[in-house]
Design a protein around this motif. Structure first.
Motif, short mmCIF file in Angstrom:
data_model
loop_
_atom_site.label_atom_id
_atom_site.label_comp_id
_atom_site.label_asym_id
_atom_site.label_seq_id
_atom_site.Cartn_x
_atom_site.Cartn_y
_atom_site.Cartn_z
N SER A 46 42.52 110.87 8.30
CA SER A 46 43.92 110.49 8.07
C SER A 46 44.38 110.74 6.64
O SER A 46 45.58 110.78 6.37
N TYR A 66 44.92 114.89 6.65
CA TYR A 66 45.95 115.43 7.56
C TYR A 66 47.10 114.47 7.83
O TYR A 66 48.13 114.88 8.37
N GLY A 67 46.93 113.17 7.53
CA GLY A 67 48.00 112.21 7.79
C GLY A 67 49.26 112.59 7.05
O GLY A 67 49.21 112.94 5.88
N GLY A 68 50.39 112.55 7.72
CA GLY A 68 51.65 112.92 7.09
C GLY A 68 52.01 114.38 7.33
O GLY A 68 53.16 114.78 7.14
N ALA A 69 51.01 115.17 7.77
CA ALA A 69 51.26 116.60 7.98
C ALA A 69 51.07 116.99 9.45
O ALA A 69 51.37 118.10 9.85
N VAL A 70 50.54 116.06 10.23
CA VAL A 70 50.28 116.30 11.65
C VAL A 70 50.83 115.10 12.42
O VAL A 70 50.63 113.96 12.01
N ALA A 71 51.52 115.36 13.53
CA ALA A 71 52.10 114.26 14.31
C ALA A 71 51.01 113.30 14.78
O ALA A 71 49.95 113.73 15.24
N ASN A 72 51.27 112.01 14.67
CA ASN A 72 50.33 110.98 15.11
C ASN A 72 50.68 110.61 16.56
O ASN A 72 51.77 110.12 16.84
#
Lengths: 454, 454
Positions: B214, B217-223
């Motif tokens: 997270s 990649y968090g913030g750059a990939v849809a959760n």
């Protein structure tokens, strides 16, 4: 010196690899209480490895939680001292069924070492032991070296601050060196200039005292999954901007120059999407992917569960639903403040028909290191020597919660010199570390000591 | 006749109870494939019990799924025939840790039989076997009796329609009698006049090909948890009205007279809240609690999961999140149509950054029975005889998916004469059935046959 190092490393290659694999076989999952004895076993193995690699002294030291391993090789009190920080604990391995090979039986396929902890961080901190051995056995030590290898990084280092405060003299150094990050690629070496901070909370929403029949009570009793979903849905607006009041208050605006520098790093959108299997990029409007993971704070849902999650169907109106939620923070944001902000937010927006139990897991402050320091320059020169290219400075997206405290307590700057790759699958099933990167790290580290001593 | 029935039942009380408990010990969970052999064991036990209770004939009959148990006692082809429907399958028992006693070791505490299936439906259909035995052994049979006890009610009876269509002659009857519902209370007897329909789907939202770190990649990939939460949050407006376009299209407006009748049933809000441990009532604006669970369709989240759900924390950006979602339907709504509506809705509202896999679990149509029929009047008189009060007609909130098909295929009306209580905890941990209710049912059922034959 480069020739003697190269020869020594070439001769001991197989053993260097085998020793590290041995460490990966210990399931040192710090979050799980059933692995307590594995943690001790792992700490003891590292102590032995430190002594075998040339330390004069090494010991397993108690903390309030999992132990810390300390080691040192002091050649001359007048020479500069490098403190190597690493962590021997690893993330949980679930979902286990997605692993192609057993997570604690390291398996090398196509030059990649598949195992939990291979890149994060056992395989990376172990490079420093083998670099030490190289220098000791070739009589080329030019700095003192200390090691602090902790066992609670993946759970927020709850006991390390106290340990560091109580052992300031022991840990005294001129620079702190950490290999727990990634290179842009083997063709584009890079050095992280910081880590993001972290706030991690858990939110539990309860409606009834027990699970209910969804036919008898559905429609007449609040559904905690629906309530929690509405609470989660309220956190991001249509531009993927975080809507929690005050969340961005302390975020320092990054200069256009620094943003330009960040976006200079090569980025192949198609390659990026293919690598992780996504259809589209996503994120806060007005920022690039590197900016979203580097200079912007984010809010992630790390887990959610409630009701029936087994095979088939069950017509139940669940009593509760729970989510694990974390935020990555940028410099000047306070982890404590944001944690409180998140807890307050979820408590406040909950409708009165449910009970919310929100609590903190762990947190840590962001940390940034200047690129004009002696340490950064030594690292930059070391990578230039072995990669043939000057590394690009980048802002790392991850967190090493203890960095801020380390600098505060010891008054020592931190240098991030990681040798992983973004596709190592940290925290994911099938985590891996490339054999090539492991040896490249061992090759590069002695140069850092050489340039730092100059 | 009442005296001979009473004497016979009093004499055999302990055995009547012990026989039923024996059936509760078989873990006949239809949703779980590992219980396949338990299902067969349970069906065989019921066949034996039917013969022992006085049936001339009983057999375990194959379907495409779990078998059906058929039994009959024909006294005279010219007498009316009652077809008793019941189900021997039970809901899954998870979350197991919330049970105070093992779910398949029936335990009687304060007159309550704690066990999965005690009220839903083993304890209820078994009353009909003991009522049959009472009449046979006291030579007081006045109707023919047939039994159809199925093993897939809790998973939507996927094979029963075909079975019924293929066995119309065998199942021919003048009325269908089902004990799989509840009384308002022991002081306020009631008869359900219908069941709601059901649509049950599962929605899986996938973002990346694997779990990601997270921080990286968090913030750059849809959760996917955030995406799924937003989709769920969109289903109800601020008045708790379902917003899915077309959902209410076929709902027939219930007359003011019927609404008045429904609200005549005693309702103690404080008692209701205390019983299930909720702080406040909840539901669609403009409707009372009885209306919300009786005459209005509802949409429930039955389960949700994604990411890390274990102890402690894991900073993961999960690859997928999944939810189990069901709707209760009212007469004139088509289960097939609503299922398609739900599937289309979740597929359509998903943002393009994720992949949605939505599929159907099972469904069933709503069913309503008129209160002026011979069957309803016989049931009403039977309850009046043993409770001393005329039962109140109420709309049941639950679903028995096969009712609609049974009437369609056999041309026979259904009477719901249940002896459970709303607090039996159907589908919940600690499901129970009161010993008193079990014997009250055995006492009442013979009167139904008596009045129906008159």
């Amino acid at each position: 010196m480069s020739q003697v190092w190269k020869e020594y490393q070439e001769k001991n290659k197989d053993r260097f690899l085998e020793e590290m694999l041995e460490l990966l076989r210990i399931p040192s999952v710090s979050a799980r209480s059933e692995h307590k004895s594995d943690m001790i076993k792992c700490a003891e193995a590292i102590k032995d490895a430190l002594l075998a690699s040339g330390c004069d002294k090494a010991q397993v030291m108690e903390t309030g939680g999992h132990p810390v391993v300390y080691g040192e090789k002091i050649i001359d009190p007048n020479k500069p001292t490098v403190l190597v920080y690493g962590h021997y604990d690893v993330q949980p391995v679930e979902p286990l069924e997605l692993w192609h090979t057993p997570p604690f039986q390291p398996t090398i396929i196509d030059g990649k070492i598949y195992a939990r902890g291979s890149a994060d961080d056992k395989g990376q901190f172990y490079m420093h032991l083998k670099a030490l051995e190289t220098m000791v056995n070739t009589n080329t030590m030019c700095t003192n070296i200390k090691f602090i290898i902790e066992g609670e990084e993946e759970v927020g280092s709850p006991n390390l601050a106290k340990f560091v405060a109580a052992n300031k003299d022991l840990l005294k150094a001129d620079v702190i060196l950490i290999s727990d990050s990634a290179l842009l690629s083997m063709d584009t070496p890079s050095l992280d200039t910081g880590v993001r901070g972290l706030s991690y909370i858990e939110v539990e929403v309860t409606s009834a005292a027990r699970d209910l029949h969804s036919g008898s009570y559905g429609g007449a009793v609040a559904n905690p999954i629906v309530v929690l979903s509405k609470m989660i849905a309220s956190c991001h607006d249509e531009n993927n901007h975080i809507t929690i009041p005050g969340f961005y208050d302390d975020v320092v605006t990054v200069s256009d120059e620094e943003r330009a520098l960040i976006n200079k790093a090569p980025f192949d959108e198609e390659e990026y999407k293919k690598e992780i299997g996504i259809k589209e990029l996503w994120g806060e409007k007005g920022y690039t992917t590197y900016e979203r993971t580097g200079i912007r704070p984010t809010l992630e849902l790390n887990g959610i569960w409630g009701g029936y999650t087994g095979e088939g169907s069950k017509t139940v109106l669940p009593a509760k639903a729970t989510a694990k939620i974390s935020a990555r923070l940028v410099p000047n944001q306070s982890s404590e403040k944001i944690t409180q902000l998140l807890l307050d937010y979820f408590r406040k927006i909950a409708p009165s028909c449910v009970t919310v139990n929100a609590f903190e897991h762990h947190g840590g402050e962001a940390y940034n290191t200047p690129i004009d320091s002696k340490g950064y320059q030594a690292a930059s020169k070391a990578l230039e020597t072995t990669f043939g290219k000057t590394p690009i400075p980048v802002r790392g997206g991850g967190s090493i919660p203890i960095c801020h405290t380390l600098e505060k307590e010891l008054g020592t700057q931190i240098i991030f010199m990681g040798f992983g790759l973004d596709n190592d699958g940290l925290h994911s099933p099938n985590e891996k570390y490339n054999v090539e990167n492991y040896f490249k790290g061992i090759e590069t580290i002695p140069y850092f000591h050489k340039y730092f001593a100059e």
